[in-house]
Design a protein around this motif. Structure first.
Motif: not given
Ligand SMILES: [Mg+2]
Ligand SMILES: Nc1ncnc2c1ncn2[C@@H]1O[C@H](COP(=O)(O)OP(=O)(O)OP(=O)(O)O)[C@@H](O)[C@H]1O
Length: 216
Positions: A41, A86, A162-163
């Motif tokens: 991140t 995220q 992010d994910e």
């Molecule tokens: Mg992360």
């Protein structure tokens, strides 16, 4: 083209990124993997222009992101970078529709295109029945799809994810992967995604792993 030149960043004297050098070509779709806490991140935030590194440079088309004027930074944020955070970062006081349309309204993309993208993306991500709801009335997976839709709607040239499928079931994960590939190919949008899933990572054209503060 995006370039990271010897990026170093840590927190409270603890190094996290230890000299990352990377070139990402226009239209490339890149995955970054690595264990929790390895700095993924942090890397995305630096790449996206949100977090200055301690040393090294981030270049977008040869231009140093952290040496831009405030006006240039604001313009790039509104037009160049789409970010799926995220933790989603939806605005709780706005409906799902307004969350998606707010960044688009600040961009240069014309209204007809925004409307067309909005209709297509909300349908494809199966959130078209949720548009009048507010984020705290949605499930985590529904919030995640709304965040993906918001980041894509104004056609940024760089999409940071992010994910992006961390909260999704298998069917929706597939849906998102198909969508990202299609947009990457059709619009030549540069995409950088972080994921813990091998299947999602392989959706991209190149996979790198964060290990001991560098990418391998
Ligand atoms: Mg992360
Ligand atoms: N704002 C901050 N202040 C202090 N330490 C931080 C901060 N942000 C991140 N860190 C620390 O930096 C390291 C890397 O964090 P980062 O969020 O980049 O990891 P990550 O690879 O994205 O992890 P995850 O897979 O769990 O999301 C972690 O040890 C974290 O505790």
């Amino acid at each position: 083209m995006l370039q990271l030149e010897n990026i170093e960043k840590g927190y409270n004297g603890e190094p996290v990124l230890r000299g990352i050098t990377l070139t990402i070509n226009d239209g490339e779709y890149l995955s970054v993997m690595g264990r929790s806490g390895s700095g993924k991140t942090t890397l995305l935030n630096i790449l996206g222009g949100f977090l200055p590194p301690e040393s090294g440079r981030v270049l977008w088309d040869g231009k140093d992101v952290y040496a831009m004027t405030d006006a240039e930074t604001a313009y790039a944020r509104c037009n160049k970078v789409g970010y799926v955070f995220q933790g989603f970062k939806l605005i709780n006081t706005l409906s799902v529709a307004d969350n998606i349309l707010l960044p688009a309204s600040l961009s240069d993309l014309d209204d007809t295109r925004v409307r067309a993208n909005f209709q297509e993306l909300t349908r494809e991500l199966c959130i078209d029945t949720l548009l009048e709801k507010y984020p705290d009335q949605l499930s985590g997976g529904q919030c995640q799809r709304a965040a993906i839709c918001r980041a894509l709607c104004f056609e940024p040239s760089l999409l940071i994810l992010d994910e992006p499928t961390g909260a999704l079931d298998v069917e929706n994960e597939k849906r998102v992967m198909v969508l990202l590939r299609r947009i990457n190919q059709e619009k030549k949008m540069t995409m950088v995604q972080v994921t813990h899933s091998d299947a999602v990572a392989r959706n991209a054209g190149r996979v790198l792993t964060m290990s001991d503060g560098v990418l391998v």
